[in-house]
Motif scaffolding. Structure first.
Motif, short mmCIF file in Angstrom:
data_model
loop_
_atom_site.label_atom_id
_atom_site.label_comp_id
_atom_site.label_asym_id
_atom_site.label_seq_id
_atom_site.Cartn_x
_atom_site.Cartn_y
_atom_site.Cartn_z
N UNK A 1 45.00 37.92 42.97
CA UNK A 1 44.97 37.81 44.43
C UNK A 1 43.68 37.21 44.98
N UNK A 2 42.55 37.53 44.37
CA UNK A 2 41.29 37.00 44.89
C UNK A 2 41.17 35.50 44.61
N UNK A 3 41.62 35.09 43.45
CA UNK A 3 41.60 33.67 43.13
C UNK A 3 42.50 32.89 44.07
N UNK B 1 43.39 33.64 47.09
CA UNK B 1 42.78 33.57 48.42
C UNK B 1 41.70 32.48 48.46
N UNK C 1 30.32 38.87 50.27
CA UNK C 1 29.98 39.91 51.23
C UNK C 1 29.37 41.14 50.57
N UNK C 2 29.61 41.33 49.29
CA UNK C 2 29.08 42.54 48.66
C UNK C 2 27.63 42.38 48.23
N UNK D 1 27.93 41.44 54.81
CA UNK D 1 29.20 42.16 54.86
C UNK D 1 30.01 41.79 56.09
N UNK D 2 29.35 41.26 57.10
CA UNK D 2 30.05 40.92 58.34
C UNK D 2 30.24 39.43 58.51
N UNK E 1 31.83 35.83 58.36
CA UNK E 1 33.19 35.34 58.36
C UNK E 1 33.40 34.39 57.18
N UNK F 1 34.05 35.11 49.47
CA UNK F 1 33.55 36.21 50.30
C UNK F 1 33.95 37.59 49.76
N UNK F 2 35.20 37.69 49.31
CA UNK F 2 35.74 39.00 48.95
C UNK F 2 35.60 39.34 47.47
N UNK G 1 33.38 40.60 44.18
CA UNK G 1 32.18 41.35 43.85
C UNK G 1 31.50 40.66 42.66
N UNK H 1 33.68 40.95 39.76
CA UNK H 1 34.83 40.02 39.84
C UNK H 1 34.44 38.65 39.30
#
Lengths: 419, 299
Positions: free
Chosen positions: B9-11, B13, B135-136, B142-143, B145, B185-186, B188, B191
């Motif tokens: 799913x992360x890939x 996205x 973001x991590x 973390x905020x 966009x 962004x999403x 870690x 990941x």
């Protein structure tokens, strides 16, 4: 890709400043060993500085400088943690009245919502609002975490009373009872967060984390018809791939397979799926959520913004729309205003025909209005420059939603859920 | 048996985001540091457009203080994949007197990159810069966009960000504005490492344990180099180390490690107790360091 992919759960958390949302998230991070030593040390140091006699886990999540000073969160913050079988992303959204926008944003990508209730206060106006937003956005699973049970002596009656109260809300919503789960917790002490609690023998259900871990991928996905929106046309124009013309995009709603008869929208030409490519491999079939490249049997005209659907499952194609709108920008939405309407990756022009009225976010009905201000939710009718090819939001989140973009500032002003 | 594609799913996205950048902008560029995050981006971009080539160039803002291993790796990667690479040097901005070199104990060229980056954006009229920020990594991120609009001065206004709903990305900007796009962004840190392992992606050798001349300051291990300020009493010693991030030599601390293979590195990360940016000296300067740098255009 390998089959060892972890499942991914997006969680929206909402709650007002005092009901311990940040503490709950901090506790989840701590109990899943997602807090690193240096972060933990920072928390210990900060907690001591503030004179607390416990660890203030809320410090694990609060971000910006201004917020550290105010001690609250003001935007959507993303927090990540993993377990053996699941990747989690929490979209932490604030609980202030004026931040409906952020709650909607966080809920838009989430399959699970955690609504926190302070056991001492019970269901409050804020609770209605959070639940309303989750209902509007069709967040699939709601966990009602009744927190601070330690402050009411872990009393079962308190839990049951709040639960009964909340069940009144479920009746007013589109949720079934089995989509809403009640868990008594103490975020501060860790009861029923990652592990059970020895202080609430009367509760037989799972801890918060156990509940999440047991959710199946099938329960997390939006199942509807296959919708493939074309983002980019891949034309290598190299000797090795001279005639390659692939349509790159993301698949939503259902599977698509080689040989499927598909209709190209908006031209309504039909053809068949020739091949499904992912990088240097080919597949017979792809599942929703795949970013793939599709080639077609015939030389048909397809460009960015077009959609491929199975010919047996056509969406609606209309130039007029009724939608529930949430206004996410300070510039109000007014009758007669023109916007760029972005539906998936497709953009058309839209004009506000009429505003039916505001919807109260506490299930108490609505009222007439001639504009939607920031954080307002209302029913709006639009006329479009060209038809869009959509499904009602109730059937498809991805193909039933859109955003409005202001023609002059280019800001995203609104999000819409098509009826 | 049917061969069914099931995505990571992360890939998926990230690929969707990269395709949006290529489609919505006229002159995108991928900011390439030679670190694992930007190497991951290159792989994702390859996948997004295969069998076509990546339809945008890479930009490396070179501080002149990079690890030589990183530069060698960069050139090799570009060569192998037939990519277009643009290099702009911080040294030029220093020579032109646009920025002043820091002096002393914690001096670094890291924050000087901003000027060179903004100049390059102007020179090539880039309207979107793809970056490997996650973001991590840090609280202020973390905020951030996925599409983050910057003004003519590269500034980030965190109070006035466009909300991002579902996976619809609004990349419309005015003349002079540009967008920083963050496809991972999403993700870690873990990941990224697991992906590098699964995909068998090549990374610079300094990510693996090796013997290096180092010295210890403030509990961190620094590289002994002509580019890194060192006081006489700070003794140089050869240690078995590796790097968890690959930034400028002056602001990237090493960790003691025996992890010589990807497998061992991933295991080490899984068990690790110091967060990634804990090894970035530039963030240690103050708790709000990253946020202050972002406001003035650091990516």
């Amino acid at each position: 890709m390998s089959t060892e992919n972890r499942k991914l759960i997006n969680i929206a958390t909402a709650g007002s400043v005092d009901d311990g949302k940040s503490t709950l998230i901090g506790r989840l991070l701590y109990d899943t060993k997602s807090l690193t030593t240096d972060k933990l040390e920072a928390i210990e140091r900060n907690s001591k500085q503030k004179g607390f006699d416990y660890l203030d886990f809320s410090l694990a999540t609060d971000g910006l400088v201004a917020e550290r000073e105010q001690g609250i969160t003001i935007d959507v913050a993303h927090i990540y943690f993993n377990t053996q079988k699941t990747n989690y992303i929490i979209a932490d959204t604030p609980g202030h009245v004026e931040y409906t926008r952020n709650m909607v944003t966080g809920a838009s990508t989430s399959q699970v919502a955690i609504i926190l209730i302070d056991a001492r206060k019970g269901v409050i106006e804020q609770t209605y609002r959070h639940f309303f937003i989750n209902n509007l956005l069709r967040v699939g699973h709601v966990i009602v975490a009744i927190n601070k049970m330690d402050l009411v002596d872990f009393d079962q009656q308190v839990f049951e009373d709040i639960k009964a109260d909340f069940e009144g809300l479920i009746e007013k919503s589109d949720y079934n009872d089995d989509q809403v789960t009640f868990i008594p917790v103490s975020a501060l002490h860790g009861d029923n967060i990652a592990t059970g609690s020895d202080k609430m023998d009367w509760y037989q259900g799972p801890s918060l984390l156990d509940y999440l871990e047991d959710l199946e991928i099938d329960e997390l996905e939006d199942h509807s018809a296959a919708r493939f929106s074309v983002q980019y046309v891949v034309r290598p124009k190299t000797d090795a791939h001279h005639d390659f013309r692939g349509f790159a995009g993301k698949l939503y709603g259902g599977n698509i397979a080689v040989g499927d008869e598909v209709t190209v929208l908006p031209t309504f030409t039909t053809t068949k799926v020739k091949a499904i490519h992912f990088f240097d491999q080919e597949f017979d079939e792809a599942v929703p959520g795949s970013s793939i490249t599709i080639t077609l049997e015939d030389e048909v005209n397809v460009s960015r913004g077009d959609m491929l659907v199975k010919s047996s499952e056509l969406p609606k194609s209309e130039k007029q729309l009724s939608a529930t709108i949430c206004q996410v920008n300070s510039k109000p939405l007014k009758i007669g205003a023109k916007y760029i309407l972005q539906h998936g990756v497709n953009q058309v022009l839209a004009k506000v025909d009429s505003i039916e009225g505001l919807v109260h976010t506490d299930f108490s009905g609505g009222e007439a209005a001639d504009q939607l201000k920031l954080n307002d939710i209302g029913k709006v009718n639009f006329r479009l420059s060209k038809p869009i090819h959509f499904d009602p939001y109730k059937e498809s989140k991805s193909n039933g939603s859109f955003i409005l973009i202001d023609e002059s500032s280019y800001d995203t002003t609104s999000v819409g859920f098509i009826q | 048996m049917k061969n069914i594609f099931v995505p990571n799913p992360k890939e998926a996205e990230s690929i969707q985001i990269i395709r949006e950048v290529a489609a919505q902008f006229e002159r995108p560029v991928l900011l390439f540091s030679g670190g694992k995050d930007s190497i991951t981006l290159v792989r994702l971009a390859q996948k997004a457009f295969y069998p076509a080539k990546i339809p945008f160039p890479l930009l490396h803002v070179d501080t002149g203080h990079n690890f030589p291993e990183t530069i060698r790796f960069r050139d090799q990667l570009v060569e192998e994949l037939g990519l277009e690479l643009i290099v702009r040097n911080v040294q030029d901005a220093i020579d032109q007197g646009k920025v002043q070199e820091e002096k002393g104990r914690y001096s670094s060229r890291n924050s000087l990159q901003t000027t060179t980056l903004l100049d390059a954006i102007e020179e090539f009229k880039f309207d979107a810069c793809i970056g490997g920020a996650r973001r991590d990594e840090e609280k202020a991120r973390a905020k951030e966009r996925v599409f983050s609009v910057r003004d003519d001065f590269g500034q980030w206004d965190e109070k006035n960000q466009r909300p991002e709903l579902f996976d619809m990305l609004n990349g419309k900007v005015h003349q002079g504005q540009n967008v920083r796009a963050f496809p991972i962004s999403n993700w870690t840190e873990l990941d990224v490492w697991e992906y590098i392992k699964t995909e068998n992606i090549q990374i610079p050798s300094i990510y693996f344990a090796h013997r290096r001349e180092t010295f210890v300051r403030d509990g961190m291990i620094w590289t002994a180099s002509e580019h890194v300020y060192r006081e006489e009493h700070e003794e140089v010693e050869e240690r078995m180390v590796r790097f968890r991030t690959v930034g400028d030599m002056t602001c990237t601390a090493a960790v003691l490690s025996e992890a010589e293979t990807l497998e061992e590195v991933v295991d080490e990360i899984r068990a690790s107790t110091i967060s990634e940016r804990g090894a970035r000296i530039d963030d240690k300067r103050s708790e709000a360091a990253m946020e202050s740098r972002k406001k003035v255009g650091y990516f």
